[in-house]
Write a protein that holds these residues in place. Structure first.
Motif, PDB file in Angstrom:
ATOM      1  N   UNK A 159      15.912   6.301   6.567  1.00  0.00           N
ATOM      2  CA  UNK A 159      15.234   5.082   6.111  1.00  0.00           C
ATOM      3  C   UNK A 159      14.904   5.183   4.627  1.00  0.00           C
ATOM      4  N   UNK A 160      14.936   4.039   3.948  1.00  0.00           N
ATOM      5  CA  UNK A 160      14.592   3.976   2.526  1.00  0.00           C
ATOM      6  C   UNK A 160      13.088   4.028   2.310  1.00  0.00           C
ATOM      7  N   UNK A 161      12.330   3.848   3.369  1.00  0.00           N
ATOM      8  CA  UNK A 161      10.882   3.911   3.274  1.00  0.00           C
ATOM      9  C   UNK A 161      10.242   3.482   4.569  1.00  0.00           C
ATOM     10  N   UNK A 162       8.937   3.338   4.531  1.00  0.00           N
ATOM     11  CA  UNK A 162       8.186   2.873   5.702  1.00  0.00           C
ATOM     12  C   UNK A 162       7.213   1.777   5.292  1.00  0.00           C
ATOM     13  N   UNK A 163       6.828   1.012   6.273  1.00  0.00           N
ATOM     14  CA  UNK A 163       5.761   0.026   6.099  1.00  0.00           C
ATOM     15  C   UNK A 163       4.647   0.368   7.077  1.00  0.00           C
ATOM     16  N   UNK A 164       3.428   0.447   6.574  1.00  0.00           N
ATOM     17  CA  UNK A 164       2.275   0.677   7.429  1.00  0.00           C
ATOM     18  C   UNK A 164       1.783  -0.666   7.952  1.00  0.00           C
ATOM     19  N   UNK A 165       1.632  -0.760   9.268  1.00  0.00           N
ATOM     20  CA  UNK A 165       1.214  -2.013   9.906  1.00  0.00           C
ATOM     21  C   UNK A 165      -0.307  -2.106   9.854  1.00  0.00           C
ATOM     22  N   UNK A 166      -0.816  -2.755   8.804  1.00  0.00           N
ATOM     23  CA  UNK A 166      -2.267  -2.833   8.584  1.00  0.00           C
ATOM     24  C   UNK A 166      -2.778  -4.257   8.711  1.00  0.00           C
ATOM     25  N   UNK A 167      -2.198  -5.012   9.649  1.00  0.00           N
ATOM     26  CA  UNK A 167      -2.676  -6.383   9.889  1.00  0.00           C
ATOM     27  C   UNK A 167      -2.608  -6.673  11.382  1.00  0.00           C
ATOM     28  N   UNK A 168      -2.764  -7.946  11.740  1.00  0.00           N
ATOM     29  CA  UNK A 168      -2.606  -8.429  13.115  1.00  0.00           C
ATOM     30  C   UNK A 168      -3.548  -7.775  14.125  1.00  0.00           C
ATOM     31  N   UNK A 169      -4.642  -7.178  13.629  1.00  0.00           N
ATOM     32  CA  UNK A 169      -5.653  -6.649  14.537  1.00  0.00           C
ATOM     33  C   UNK A 169      -5.359  -5.286  15.110  1.00  0.00           C
ATOM     34  N   UNK A 170      -4.399  -4.547  14.542  1.00  0.00           N
ATOM     35  CA  UNK A 170      -4.105  -3.211  15.041  1.00  0.00           C
ATOM     36  C   UNK A 170      -4.917  -2.161  14.275  1.00  0.00           C
ATOM     37  N   UNK A 171      -4.686  -0.878  14.543  1.00  0.00           N
ATOM     38  CA  UNK A 171      -5.620   0.169  14.150  1.00  0.00           C
ATOM     39  C   UNK A 171      -5.959   0.174  12.657  1.00  0.00           C
ATOM     40  N   UNK A 172      -4.971   0.132  11.780  1.00  0.00           N
ATOM     41  CA  UNK A 172      -5.263   0.176  10.350  1.00  0.00           C
ATOM     42  C   UNK A 172      -6.066  -1.049   9.921  1.00  0.00           C
ATOM     43  N   UNK A 173      -5.748  -2.200  10.495  1.00  0.00           N
ATOM     44  CA  UNK A 173      -6.495  -3.429  10.259  1.00  0.00           C
ATOM     45  C   UNK A 173      -7.926  -3.311  10.802  1.00  0.00           C
ATOM     46  N   UNK A 174      -8.073  -2.643  11.941  1.00  0.00           N
ATOM     47  CA  UNK A 174      -9.395  -2.469  12.546  1.00  0.00           C
ATOM     48  C   UNK A 174     -10.306  -1.640  11.644  1.00  0.00           C
ATOM     49  N   UNK A 175      -9.752  -0.635  10.991  1.00  0.00           N
ATOM     50  CA  UNK A 175     -10.548   0.155  10.051  1.00  0.00           C
ATOM     51  C   UNK A 175     -10.909  -0.673   8.818  1.00  0.00           C
ATOM     52  N   UNK A 176      -9.985  -1.501   8.343  1.00  0.00           N
ATOM     53  CA  UNK A 176     -10.210  -2.261   7.111  1.00  0.00           C
ATOM     54  C   UNK A 176     -11.214  -3.397   7.298  1.00  0.00           C
ATOM     55  N   UNK A 177     -11.348  -3.916   8.513  1.00  0.00           N
ATOM     56  CA  UNK A 177     -12.174  -5.093   8.767  1.00  0.00           C
ATOM     57  C   UNK A 177     -13.628  -4.737   9.062  1.00  0.00           C
ATOM     58  N   UNK A 178     -14.537  -5.401   8.374  1.00  0.00           N
ATOM     59  CA  UNK A 178     -15.971  -5.202   8.631  1.00  0.00           C
ATOM     60  C   UNK A 178     -16.365  -5.727  10.006  1.00  0.00           C
ATOM     61  N   UNK A 212      11.168   8.730  -4.221  1.00  0.00           N
ATOM     62  CA  UNK A 212      12.252   7.822  -3.859  1.00  0.00           C
ATOM     63  C   UNK A 212      11.925   7.008  -2.614  1.00  0.00           C
ATOM     64  N   UNK A 213      11.003   7.490  -1.820  1.00  0.00           N
ATOM     65  CA  UNK A 213      10.676   6.894  -0.526  1.00  0.00           C
ATOM     66  C   UNK A 213       9.725   5.722  -0.731  1.00  0.00           C
ATOM     67  N   UNK A 214      10.151   4.531  -0.317  1.00  0.00           N
ATOM     68  CA  UNK A 214       9.360   3.317  -0.496  1.00  0.00           C
ATOM     69  C   UNK A 214       8.190   3.282   0.491  1.00  0.00           C
ATOM     70  N   UNK A 215       7.009   2.978  -0.008  1.00  0.00           N
ATOM     71  CA  UNK A 215       5.838   2.800   0.858  1.00  0.00           C
ATOM     72  C   UNK A 215       5.359   1.360   0.724  1.00  0.00           C
ATOM     73  N   UNK A 216       5.416   0.648   1.823  1.00  0.00           N
ATOM     74  CA  UNK A 216       4.963  -0.743   1.893  1.00  0.00           C
ATOM     75  C   UNK A 216       3.773  -0.829   2.840  1.00  0.00           C
ATOM     76  N   UNK A 217       2.947  -1.828   2.657  1.00  0.00           N
ATOM     77  CA  UNK A 217       1.865  -2.106   3.604  1.00  0.00           C
ATOM     78  C   UNK A 217       1.922  -3.585   3.966  1.00  0.00           C
ATOM     79  N   UNK A 218       1.921  -3.845   5.259  1.00  0.00           N
ATOM     80  CA  UNK A 218       1.767  -5.224   5.734  1.00  0.00           C
ATOM     81  C   UNK A 218       0.277  -5.409   5.971  1.00  0.00           C
TER      82      UNK A 218
END
Length: 359
Positions: A159-178, A212-218
């Motif tokens: 893979x050219x990189x990864x995207x972290x799924x930080x929306x839609x109410x999943x774990x990363x989003x749960x940490x980010x949301x007050x 070289x590895x792309x890091x994206x965040x949704x």
């Protein structure tokens, strides 16, 4: 800008600005989580169809953090080869391909594991009434490590990189949301602390997978306000995120400030705000209801985004990108209420039937 214009994202050059959004295939694999021939064919068709970038569907970093038992994974080295075949198929058409990494947190299917998250939160959903388990710091470190090791496996798969799924109410989003993070330690409280769970993952992926590895965040575009969401995203960018894909979160978009253009939907307008804020730092994609060529051209030509992230239209018409770029008529998405590509459904998409000549 034009949809056909190439764009540099991180160390990678996309041949055009139409990208395929991550959409889970709930009935393709089994409890092994291994990517198989169905996945390869599915993504190869979309790469052949002209997408500049494909973000492969939400992939579980731990078996207990899945939507269901048929959720594709990358928590084990035995799962690398299946992903490698997806990457090779997409690369053969000059498509950049990244993998979305996910842990569902509070939304974890109890058949797979206990629902966990930043705090103990009472919840009610199709699973019934339950209270989530608050993660200890030790558990936080274990899950963070799972994201990092999954990213390392993604790199091994090509893979050219990864995207972290930080929306839609999943774990990363749960940490980010007050709204869902009530912690009082270094992972809760102010925006910087609530973003820390994800920023530590970003920094360690960069450390282990190199430049070289792309890091994206949704990321969520409105959590719990537009200002909060932008501040969270800014933390991701400072940590090393090179590409923001702005979507929804756990908060309704009804109170998003009115945008200057009535032709742009609420979620697209949020993406446009982010694009204005981050235009000198990282590319920003626009998502949400992009179903036809006129929307693609409008959003890009009015400089509302760097790329457009398309889901259902490309599910309905794998050649959507080439059709839009070459001015051909697309096979339309019928906006079904029960899309066959949605969770736990067996509905057959009319557009798919048109494409293969059954109707």
């Amino acid at each position: 800008m034009k949809a056909s214009e190439p764009i540099q994202i991180g160390k990678h050059r996309l041949k055009n600005r139409i990208t395929f959004a991550p959409t889970v295939k709930f009935d393709y694999t089994d409890d092994s989580g291994v990517a198989n021939e169905k996945h390869v064919i599915h993504y190869e068709e979309r790469a052949k169809g002209g997408c500049g970038l494909i973000c492969v569907e939400a992939t579980a970093v731990l078996p207990e953090g899945r939507f269901c038992k048929t959720h594709m994974g990358l928590w084990d080295d035995n799962q690398i080869d299946g992903h490698k075949r997806i990457v090779e198929a997409c690369h053969s058409y000059g498509t950049i391909v990244i993998l979305q990494l996910n842990h569902t947190g509070y939304c974890s299917n109890p058949e797979c594991g206990e629902p966990i998250g930043p705090s103990a939160i009472p919840r009610t959903d199709f699973r019934g009434n339950y209270t989530t388990k608050e993660m200890s710091v030790e558990e936080i470190k274990e899950v963070q490590n799972a994201f990092v090791t999954a990213a390392i496996r993604a790199k091994k798969a090509g893979y050219d990189g990864v995207q972290l799924h930080a929306c839609h109410g999943y774990l990363l989003n749960q940490f980010a949301s007050a709204l869902t993070n009530k912690r009082t330690d270094s992972y809760g409280g102010c925006v910087k602390n609530r973003a820390l769970f994800t920023t530590e993952i970003i920094r360690e992926i960069r450390n282990r997978c190199k430049e070289q590895f792309l890091i994206s965040v949704r990321t969520s575009g409105f959590e719990t306000s537009l200002e909060d969401a932008i501040e969270v995203a800014a933390e991701y960018v400072k940590a090393g995120c090179e590409y923001l894909q702005v979507s929804s979160g756990t908060v309704s978009l009804e109170s998003v400030p009115a945008f200057r253009d009535p032709n742009v939907t609420d979620i697209q307008s949020v993406g446009a705000y982010f694009h204005d804020v981050f235009r000198d730092e990282v590319p920003v994609s626009c998502v949400g209801g992009i179903r036809n060529a006129s929307q693609v051209h409008y959003l890009l030509e009015h400089d509302y985004a760097d790329t457009v992230d398309v889901a259902r239209a490309i599910l309905a018409d794998p050649a959507f990108a080439n059709d839009v770029l070459e001015g051909r008529e697309v096979i339309p998405c019928f906006s079904c209420k029960a899309c066959q590509f949605g969770p736990f459904t067996a509905h057959v998409c009319p557009a798919e039937q048109v494409r293969i000549g059954k109707i």
